[in-house]
Design an enzyme around this catalytic site. Structure first.
Site, PDB file in Angstrom:
ATOM      1  N   GLU A  92       0.798  -1.146  -0.112  1.00 19.77           N
ATOM      2  CA  GLU A  92      -0.018   0.012  -0.145  1.00 19.77           C
ATOM      3  C   GLU A  92       0.834   1.354   0.211  1.00 19.77           C
ATOM      4  OE1 GLU A  92      -2.753  -0.236   3.243  1.00 19.77           O
ATOM      5  OE2 GLU A  92      -3.976  -1.375   1.811  1.00 19.77           O
ATOM      6  N   GLU A 145      -6.959  -7.640  -0.515  1.00 20.21           N
ATOM      7  CA  GLU A 145      -7.426  -7.637   0.849  1.00 20.21           C
ATOM      8  C   GLU A 145      -8.933  -7.222   0.800  1.00 20.21           C
ATOM      9  OE1 GLU A 145      -5.278  -5.013   3.605  1.00 20.21           O
ATOM     10  OE2 GLU A 145      -3.266  -5.996   2.960  1.00 20.21           O
TER      11      GLU A 145
HETATM   12  C1  GAL Z   1      -4.379  -2.387   5.136  1.00 20.38           C
HETATM   13  C2  GAL Z   1      -3.214  -3.096   5.133  1.00 20.38           C
HETATM   14  C3  GAL Z   1      -3.087  -4.255   6.119  1.00 20.38           C
HETATM   15  C4  GAL Z   1      -4.127  -4.150   7.233  1.00 20.38           C
HETATM   16  C5  GAL Z   1      -5.150  -3.616   6.986  1.00 20.38           C
HETATM   17  C6  GAL Z   1      -6.228  -3.288   8.063  1.00 20.38           C
HETATM   18  O1  GAL Z   1      -4.276  -1.027   4.774  1.00 20.38           O
HETATM   19  O2  GAL Z   1      -2.318  -3.436   3.977  1.00 20.38           O
HETATM   20  O3  GAL Z   1      -1.891  -4.974   6.282  1.00 20.38           O
HETATM   21  O4  GAL Z   1      -3.325  -3.279   8.212  1.00 20.38           O
HETATM   22  O5  GAL Z   1      -5.201  -2.361   6.363  1.00 20.38           O
HETATM   23  O6  GAL Z   1      -6.508  -4.239   8.772  1.00 20.38           O
END
Ligand code: GAL
Length: 829
Positions: free
Chosen positions: A182, A251
């Site tokens: 990110e 994600e």
């Molecule tokens: C994203 C990040 C993850 C985790 C998630 C929230 O931005 O890539 O590692 O932090 O948010 O759980």
């Protein structure tokens, strides 16, 4: 032999070598990731190896596979593997190779997100803190010192995987790797150097020659050959920056993490399924749940500040590895259906029909057959569309899937799989006394200057401690003579700190403590004090609760006491201020004395554990008790209600920080949760007004059957007398499934002991539903099959799980006029 013929021999050798090792060729195009030239639907879930134990891995992976995943994703945690520069650790739950092999053993693919910055609510985002202390370093930017360290670590991980033949190009399970994480979200803050850095990351990674694609998430300038991917609650509208890249979602947040002082976030199965179905409807071919199993932040790995020890995340597998139902089952139904449509989705012709009012049909046609998705994105309006001369009603905020474009087999808003609730049961360990027998010893507070080293300024805590402890002593002395203008006046000690907890001692007396409130990590501590003539010792003990893990320059966020530190003498309208910040000598000591002595191991050495006069509500006390493991296989938790804040160990393994005295904010919870409309982390919370975390996971592999040692370090003061060990079991299992569905009913690890209710027809009521208002019971409706209850009793009672075809053939004629009949069943576990 000429060089061309030796080249030929070599090539033949390599070819035959790879044929024997079953190497896969991984490529990609705009429609997906291809394995040996064939496009795949990849359904993946994040399971982070250090958030569970190696003994749990096979079961977690098995349940992921049963849940319809074909891929497991994990980050790599640099700080765990290189806690000190060039000293590596891959033992126990840090055994990355063993984890990847456990994935391979079950025939699943793996995605290795090396980072090595990972965020992940992990302390310092996964960076080892020694990195910060390298001369001239700047993290996550175009800085040669940093880039060299990043390259060294990344190369080491890649080489380790290669050595074990773990990349798919070598016959292993790893089909994709990730570099950075990110960075696009923060890149602007690093200006041009950020762009140079990301270009360098791409080149560095590509040169590692893994033979599998690299991804960069949230990086819309990802340079070739990197594939940029999407993160978020919904990614159906995402398009990668390169028209030849597949649409990938690294994600999909299955819930959200929890903070000390925060309530429990929940994301409904219906909304999560909706986001997934929409993504595949609109051309996605790789989707990863973050998290599929969240697990536990053991030790001091929780980031933050203020990330709790539990990292349950409301993921499809709960913290202890049980199925979080109906989420696990509702998604499994979706995954199996999507996988059955793999060819059409990845090779079919695609046609979108816009029905207006946020309703679309997408038709995939392949080899003369068609599969349909009907999506309705209205947050509050069901829509009926006519397709092929037939009317279909699509509930608000849902997707219907019709694999033959005629029969609705799945709708994201209609849950057929079982619901489960979990209950905690007291330990049934034989000979276990009702309450644990405690012994204790005090922590020796470090009052005496000069400590380990001195400086004439207030230092950043993480820089000094390098993550070897949560604690840092800042100590100084103040000399008072009787002609000092503050002598004889009312005095206040005032300390400005950026967190997270401050204890102050004056001449050996604990004058108080204060902790930052969630989200307000900068605070001022003030207490009235008394000084004596001559030398006075001022001892400040600062404690961090997880280092910041996210944001531009997150690594530079100051932690600990930055000052001013003042003694304020009230003197009418003009206070007299003695500033101790930077004109005093400060002595430092990192860590507690008890940590140095490893008191947490709970050894009986020196007979220093006392059994009389057990202190209650006294700060800085070590407590110890022995206990027998609760029999059986259900997950074990320790209930730490009554304690303040500290850390807990079982047989020397840290369970993580505990803080049951921090009550979750009272606002923001509601008894209802509408799955419709965009989700956000505050939408569907529970547990307001209760301890933000009361129960702490004790993995079975930490336990022997008898004589286990529990050690607590209590920082604030508490009462251990109500601490108990409990097991977590399924309370009941309820389902309300439509005709035609095959219902799997289980008590997760124990036999179904009875069927409390079963009706096949038009049953009413609800059971086991989270957020449901009103009574949670099923009732029979106007029609039902006469023998459904006894049939189900026969099928299920005494079994660990049973499978019921919801049909008149199995359950008997229901005599209903309604088209779709349902089976409502409540099992007793
Ligand atoms: C994203 C990040 C993850 C985790 C998630 C929230 O931005 O890539 O590692 O932090 O948010 O759980």
């Amino acid at each position: 032999m000429g060089s061309s013929s030796s080249f030929l021999v070599l090539s033949l050798f390599v070819l035959s070598f790879c044929l024997t090792c079953n190497a896969d060729q991984i490529t990609s195009d705009a429609r997906g990731i291809m394995i040996n030239g064939e496009r795949k639907i990849l359904i993946s879930g994040s399971v982070h190896y250090p958030r569970s134990t190696p003994e749990m891995w096979p079961d977690l992976i098995q349940k992921s596979k049963d849940g319809g995943l074909n891929t497991i994703d994990t980050y790599v945690f640099w700080d765990l593997h290189e806690p000190k520069r060039r000293q590596y650790d891959f033992t126990g739950n840090k055994d990355l190779v063993r984890f990847i092999k456990a994935i391979q053993a079950q025939g699943l693919y793996a995605v290795l997100r090396i980072g090595p910055y990972v965020c992940a609510e992990w302390t310092y985002g996964g960076f080892p803190v020694w990195l910060h202390n390298q001369p001239s370093i700047q993290l996550r930017t175009n800085n040669t010192v940093y880039m060299s360290e990043m390259q060294t670590f990344t190369t080491m991980i890649v080489d380790m995987m290669k050595k074990e033949q773990l990349f798919a190009s070598q016959g292993g399970p790893i089909i994709i790797s990730q570099i950075e994480n990110e960075y696009g979200n923060v890149m602007r803050a690093y200006h041009d150097a950020g762009v140079q850095y990301i270009n360098w990351c791409a080149q560095m990674a590509a040169a590692l020659d893994t033979g599998v694609p690299w991804i960069m998430c949230q990086q819309d300038n990802a340079p070739q050959p990197m594939i940029n991917t999407c993160n978020g609650y919904y990614c159906d509208q995402f398009t990668p920056n390169n028209p030849n890249s597949p649409k990938m979602w690294t994600e999909n947040w299955s819930g959200w993490y929890k903070n000390w002082g925060g309530s429990d976030p929940h994301r409904t199965a219906e909304d999560l399924a909706f986001s997934v179905a929409r993504f595949y409807q609109l051309g996605g071919t790789f989707q990863n749940y973050y998290m599929y199993h969240g697990g536990t932040n053991f030790g001091r790995t929780a980031g933050g500040p203020y990330i709790t020890t539990s990292y349950d995340y409301d993921a499809p597998l709960n913290e202890y590895g049980n199925k979080n139902q109906p989420k696990w089952g509702h998604l499994r139904d979706l995954h199996l259906l999507l996988l059955s449509m793999e060819k059409a989705l990845t090779y079919g012709d695609v046609k979108n029909v816009d029905y207006g009012t946020l309703t679309w049909a997408t038709i995939y046609s392949y080899q003369g057959k068609s599969s349909c998705f009907f999506g309705n994105s209205n947050a509050d309006r069901d829509v009926t569309i006519n397709y092929g001369g037939v009317n279909y009603t699509i509930p608000a905020w849902s997707v219907s899937i019709l694999p033959d474009c005629s029969n609705e087999v799945y709708n994201t808003a209609k849950v057929n799989s079982q619901y489960s609730t979990f209950v905690k049961k007291g330990s049934e360990a034989e000979n276990e006394p009702n309450s644990l027998q405690w012994t204790w010893r005090g922590e020796t507070i470090q009052y005496i200057t000069p400590g380990r080293f001195t400086a004439s300024e207030l230092l950043d805590q993480k820089t000094v401690v390098e993550d070897t402890s949560d604690y840092l002593y800042y100590m100084t002395t103040v000399d008072i003579s009787n002609d000092d203008p503050i002598w004889g006046k009312d005095l206040t000690l005032s300390v400005n700190t950026s967190g997270h907890i401050l204890h102050a001692f004056v001449n050996g007396e604990h004058i108080g403590y204060q902790y930052a409130l969630l989200g307000q990590f900068e605070f001022q501590f003030q207490r009235s004090i008394t000084l004596q003539l001559g030398k006075n010792e001022i001892t400040l003990l600062s404690a961090t609760v997880g280092l910041t893990n996210y944001g531009p320059d997150f690594d530079m966020v100051n932690q600990g006491i930055h000052g001013p530190v003042q003694i304020i003498a009230s003197n009418g309208s003009a206070d007299i201020i003695k500033d101790l910040s930077n004109n005093n000598q400060w002595a430092y000591k990192a860590g507690l004395n008890g940590e140095d002595k490893k008191i947490f191991l709970g050894r009986a050495r020196y007979n220093q554990w006392k059994s009389d006069n057990l202190p209650v509500n006294r700060s800085f006390v070590w407590y110890k008790a022995t206990f027998d493991a609760p029999p059986g296989e259900d997950p074990v938790v320790v209930d730490l209600m009554g304690l303040g804040k500290g850390e807990a160990w079982v047989n020397g393994h840290s369970l993580g920080r505990y803080w049951p005295s921090y009550i979750a904010r009272g606002e923001g919870c509601s008894p209802e949760c509408d799955y419709r409309g965009p989700y956000k982390a505050e939408k569907c919370n529970t547990n307001c007004g209760n301890p933000s975390q009361r129960w702490y996971h004790v993995p079975r592999s930490f336990l022997a059957s008898t004589d286990n040692r529990l050690v607590l370090f209590e920082e604030f003061g508490g009462n251990p007398s109500s601490v108990t060990f409990q097991t977590v079991t399924v309370g009941n299992a309820c389902a309300n499934a439509r005709e035609g569905y095959t219902l799997e009913l289980s008590c997760q690890g124990r036999a179904i002991s009875g069927i409390k209710f079963a009706s096949f027809g038009d049953p009413q009521g609800t059971c086991g539903k989270p957020f449901a208002t009103g009574s949670q019971v099923f009732e029979k409706g106007t029609c039902e099959a006469a023998d459904a209850l006894s049939i189900i009793q026969k099928l299920c009672v005494g079994k660990y799980s049973c499978s019921i075809d919801v049909s008149e053939q199995i359950l008997g004629p229901a005599g209903c006029t309604a088209d779709t009949k349902r089976l409502a069943v409540e099992a007793i576990c």
